[in-house]
Write a protein that holds these residues in place. Sequence first.
Motif, short mmCIF file in Angstrom:
data_model
loop_
_atom_site.label_atom_id
_atom_site.label_comp_id
_atom_site.label_asym_id
_atom_site.label_seq_id
_atom_site.Cartn_x
_atom_site.Cartn_y
_atom_site.Cartn_z
N VAL A 13 25.05 43.51 42.62
CA VAL A 13 26.49 43.29 42.77
C VAL A 13 26.94 42.11 41.91
N THR A 14 28.11 42.22 41.32
CA THR A 14 28.70 41.13 40.55
C THR A 14 30.10 40.87 41.07
N ILE A 15 30.37 39.63 41.41
CA ILE A 15 31.69 39.29 41.96
C ILE A 15 32.24 38.07 41.21
N GLY A 16 33.53 38.11 40.90
CA GLY A 16 34.22 36.94 40.35
C GLY A 16 35.50 36.75 41.15
N LEU A 17 35.84 35.49 41.43
CA LEU A 17 37.03 35.23 42.25
C LEU A 17 38.11 34.52 41.43
N GLU A 18 39.35 34.83 41.77
CA GLU A 18 40.49 34.09 41.23
C GLU A 18 41.22 33.51 42.43
N VAL A 19 41.21 32.19 42.53
CA VAL A 19 41.74 31.54 43.72
C VAL A 19 43.03 30.79 43.37
N ILE A 133 32.52 27.97 36.85
CA ILE A 133 33.97 28.10 36.90
C ILE A 133 34.46 28.24 35.46
N GLN A 134 35.16 29.36 35.21
CA GLN A 134 35.66 29.62 33.87
C GLN A 134 36.74 28.59 33.51
N ARG A 135 37.69 28.42 34.42
CA ARG A 135 38.85 27.58 34.11
C ARG A 135 39.66 27.31 35.37
N THR A 177 36.48 32.04 38.57
CA THR A 177 35.03 31.85 38.44
C THR A 177 34.47 32.81 37.41
N GLU A 178 33.32 32.48 36.87
CA GLU A 178 32.55 33.45 36.09
C GLU A 178 31.99 34.46 37.09
N PRO A 179 31.58 35.63 36.60
CA PRO A 179 31.05 36.63 37.54
C PRO A 179 29.63 36.29 38.00
N ASP A 180 29.50 35.19 38.75
CA ASP A 180 28.18 34.69 39.15
C ASP A 180 27.87 34.92 40.62
N GLY A 217 39.70 39.19 44.63
CA GLY A 217 38.26 39.45 44.48
C GLY A 217 38.01 40.54 43.45
N ASN A 218 37.20 40.23 42.43
CA ASN A 218 36.80 41.23 41.42
C ASN A 218 35.36 41.61 41.70
N VAL A 219 35.07 42.91 41.69
CA VAL A 219 33.70 43.30 42.01
C VAL A 219 33.27 44.53 41.22
N SER A 220 32.00 44.53 40.82
CA SER A 220 31.42 45.70 40.17
C SER A 220 29.97 45.79 40.62
N ILE A 221 29.38 46.97 40.43
CA ILE A 221 27.96 47.11 40.75
C ILE A 221 27.24 47.77 39.57
N GLN A 228 23.70 45.55 31.94
CA GLN A 228 25.09 45.83 31.56
C GLN A 228 25.99 45.84 32.81
N LEU A 229 27.03 44.97 32.83
CA LEU A 229 27.91 44.92 34.00
C LEU A 229 28.70 46.21 34.14
N GLY A 230 28.92 46.62 35.38
CA GLY A 230 29.69 47.82 35.65
C GLY A 230 31.19 47.56 35.53
N THR A 231 31.97 48.64 35.66
CA THR A 231 33.43 48.51 35.64
C THR A 231 33.88 47.88 36.96
N LYS A 232 34.78 46.88 36.87
CA LYS A 232 35.18 46.18 38.08
C LYS A 232 36.50 46.70 38.64
N THR A 233 36.67 46.49 39.91
CA THR A 233 37.99 46.67 40.53
C THR A 233 38.40 45.31 41.07
N THR A 284 46.73 50.93 38.18
CA THR A 284 45.63 50.88 37.24
C THR A 284 45.83 49.64 36.38
N LYS A 285 44.79 49.24 35.71
CA LYS A 285 44.76 47.93 35.06
C LYS A 285 45.79 47.81 33.92
N GLU A 286 46.58 46.73 33.98
CA GLU A 286 47.43 46.40 32.84
C GLU A 286 46.60 45.50 31.93
P1 ADP Z 1 40.60 40.45 33.19
O1 ADP Z 1 40.64 40.42 31.70
O2 ADP Z 1 40.54 41.79 33.78
O3 ADP Z 1 41.60 39.53 33.83
P2 ADP Z 1 38.66 38.39 33.32
O4 ADP Z 1 37.56 38.41 32.33
O5 ADP Z 1 39.79 37.47 33.12
O6 ADP Z 1 39.17 39.88 33.54
O7 ADP Z 1 38.00 38.12 34.74
C1 ADP Z 1 38.74 38.10 35.90
C2 ADP Z 1 37.75 37.85 37.04
O8 ADP Z 1 36.87 38.97 37.15
C3 ADP Z 1 36.84 36.66 36.81
O9 ADP Z 1 36.66 35.99 38.04
C4 ADP Z 1 35.55 37.25 36.33
O10 ADP Z 1 34.44 36.46 36.71
C5 ADP Z 1 35.52 38.57 37.06
N1 ADP Z 1 34.80 39.62 36.33
C6 ADP Z 1 34.82 39.89 35.02
N2 ADP Z 1 34.06 40.95 34.73
C7 ADP Z 1 33.53 41.39 35.89
C8 ADP Z 1 32.67 42.46 36.26
N3 ADP Z 1 32.20 43.33 35.38
N4 ADP Z 1 32.35 42.57 37.57
C9 ADP Z 1 32.83 41.72 38.48
N5 ADP Z 1 33.64 40.70 38.19
C10 ADP Z 1 34.00 40.52 36.92
#
Ligand code: ADP
Length: 493
Positions: A13-19, A133-135, A177-180, A217-221, A228-233, A284-286
Amino acid sequence: MKKLNEVLRDWDVTIGLEVHTALTTLQTKMFCDCKLSHDDPPNTNVCPVCLGMPGALPVPNKKAIESIVMAGLATNCQIMPRSYFYRKHYFYPDMSKNYQTTQGPVAFCMHGHLDLEVPGQGANGGYVTPIRIQRIHMEEDAAKMVHVGGQEGRIGGSSESLLDYNRCGTPLIELVTEPDIRTPEEARLFMEKLRQVFLALGISDCSMEKGSMRCDGNVSIRRRGTTQLGTKTEMKNLNSFKSLHDALAYEICRQAEVLEAGGAVLQETRHWEPSKRRTVVMRTKETADDYRMYPDPDLAPFDLSEEFVQACRARVPELPDAKRDRYMAELGIKRKDADQIAGSPAAALLFEEAATMAPECAGLVANVMVNLAPAATAITAAQVAGLAELLRDDAITFAQAREVLQIVDGTDADPREVVDKRGMRQITDADALATTVDEVLQRCPSQVAQYKEGSRKVVGFLVGQCMKASRGTGNPKLFNKLLVQRLDEMNRG
Ligand code: ADP
Ligand code: ZN
Ligand code: MG
């Protein structure tokens, strides 16, 4: 759908958060002098700037910049000497300028990290993992919309939509956050930790209930062992620790089901419905192109002097991790207790004051803080110290301490006086208790026999009988000790 634990066996699982955190402790808005208050009558704290009138010019709030720099320093970010405000365009009535002022690729704070402590026992023991943390960038909040008489959250389904621009222009910081992050539990712990840090900095009330702190919450598996990271929602506006955890857990299981059935996960924004315990598609994603982001010509590139950053650094107080380590090293507090107390500025303050009053039993002071104090509404340091001393002297049991706490809560009564006045003080005189012990043993020959056959459980029962016989005035720890002594004597004799 499979359970999370099953899914985690086959998938990484890969998760990244935007708080998003609203800087609620400031007096004024981000780009104007309007009062920051959400309790005033609607549309009373507004001006041409935050209403987006043509020609009105924004002026950045220096205090807000101070807050974001402190947030960056507390999360090990690089503070950028020059960063830029951008316009992010969209049309929606909650932002009457038709763009949100935010930041572009270079934000005030870049490339930080927070170390996460994940507790655990036995084989899957606790571990520490850094979350990069990305930024952290600065932006402004939009107006509050209330949809009356229709489907919640949708203008189309409502008969009327009301707008309150008091919130428009509230300084917000967004941390990405980075997807850590690797589990929903880690995501929750990260959010809790970040909240503790921001509370310690005093930059926000960090109320998830009131929406001053909220999380996407961003998540992919991906298949276990692949890279290779999966497509996130993405799930928007998760407004409690539980929602954050549960929404991610659901989404991980949903994605696994889609992929295991040979389907593909679509990159989309989804909405968590807590009552139905599921996520549904929002849109769907803009892409960034849709927002036509560019540097705001009304706001010059923002330069931060070294002196300004140093002044911010000086205002960063001792943070929860450092506090916890100090409590452990200087006062010998257990890690778990120290961690819990250090996480709340109010608890830490109370604890430190109480520990100074009862320095020889700081461990019990911590125990009272963790196990009893949370149930109180207004307890003083002297009362916490008093309870700890009563426990140290075995004058009361833990259950009694809870009772005493309820009595003194909200008053300035001394717990020791309350205990004396109510005759709660326990008899700790061994001779006085021995009589009761002998009485009880005489009355309970079958338990005595069971003990002889090796049952240690009966001691608990016998302690209960002794407590009853002494009408709760005897000390249970002492009863236990005396009972075992007598029983062993009887067995030998
Ligand atoms: P977007 O361009 O869709 O806004 P970003 O690269 O800015 O995507 O990332 C937004 C958030 O999603 C960040 O917290 C990042 O860590 C997380 N993220 C990016 N790629 C993935 C992925 N493949 N799976 C899970 N989370 C991800
Ligand atoms: Zn204004
Ligand atoms: Mg992004």
